[in-house]
Design a protein around this motif. Structure first.
Motif, short mmCIF file in Angstrom:
data_model
loop_
_atom_site.label_atom_id
_atom_site.label_comp_id
_atom_site.label_asym_id
_atom_site.label_seq_id
_atom_site.Cartn_x
_atom_site.Cartn_y
_atom_site.Cartn_z
N LYS A 1 -15.45 -32.68 18.77
CA LYS A 1 -15.02 -33.07 20.12
C LYS A 1 -13.59 -33.59 20.08
O LYS A 1 -12.76 -33.24 20.92
N ARG A 2 -13.28 -34.43 19.10
CA ARG A 2 -11.92 -34.97 18.93
C ARG A 2 -10.92 -33.85 18.73
O ARG A 2 -9.78 -33.91 19.21
N SER B 1 -21.61 -37.42 13.47
CA SER B 1 -20.26 -37.43 12.92
C SER B 1 -19.58 -36.07 13.14
O SER B 1 -18.41 -36.02 13.55
N ARG C 1 -20.30 -33.82 15.48
CA ARG C 1 -20.04 -33.66 16.91
C ARG C 1 -18.80 -34.44 17.34
O ARG C 1 -17.97 -33.93 18.10
N ARG C 2 -18.66 -35.69 16.85
CA ARG C 2 -17.47 -36.49 17.19
C ARG C 2 -16.20 -35.81 16.69
O ARG C 2 -15.21 -35.72 17.42
N ARG C 3 -16.23 -35.31 15.46
CA ARG C 3 -15.05 -34.65 14.89
C ARG C 3 -14.67 -33.42 15.70
O ARG C 3 -13.51 -33.22 16.06
#
Length: 123
Positions: free
Chosen positions: A118-119, A112, A114-116
């Protein structure tokens, strides 16, 4: 603060909207329980973090909490430490510390974050 425990320092990502909402929610619950923490926004504070023994890159990807003995707790250990101090959150601290759930929750947490990041274009 009541005499229940010494202050903790929470190293958090102030550029993260979810992190700010979680901070506000925790502050309300902690205040009702008579607990206080010191909030340290990690953004732009790399030198300060290093002086405190906190790796700035890890601080971006994992919650860090400093206790009254100057020990740094990371990731789920940091969440558990915080939650145990607030009566309404203690059951959740117990649940996330269960050996059967903890590894899964740690993987979900890191994915979660990492996704945040990256976004947001931060990694």
């Amino acid at each position: 603060m009541t005499g229940q425990s010494a202050k903790l320092t929470v190293f958090y990502d102030g550029a993260c909207p979810l992190c700010r909402r979680q901070r506000a929610r925790y502050e309300r619950l902690a205040r009702a329980a008579g607990d206080e923490v010191v909030w340290f926004d990690i953004n732009g504070r790399e030198d300060d973090l290093r002086q405190l023994g906190v790796d700035p890159q890890l601080a971006l990807t994992e919650l860090h909490v400093g206790d009254e003995a100057q020990r740094i707790h990371r990731e789920l250990d940091a969440y558990i430490l915080l939650m145990r101090r607030v009566p309404r959150l203690r059951p959740l601290a117990w649940i996330i510390s269960l050996p059967v759930l903890r590894p899964l929750l740690a993987r979900l947490y890191h994915a979660s974050v990492r996704r945040r990041l990256k976004r947001q274009g931060r990694i």
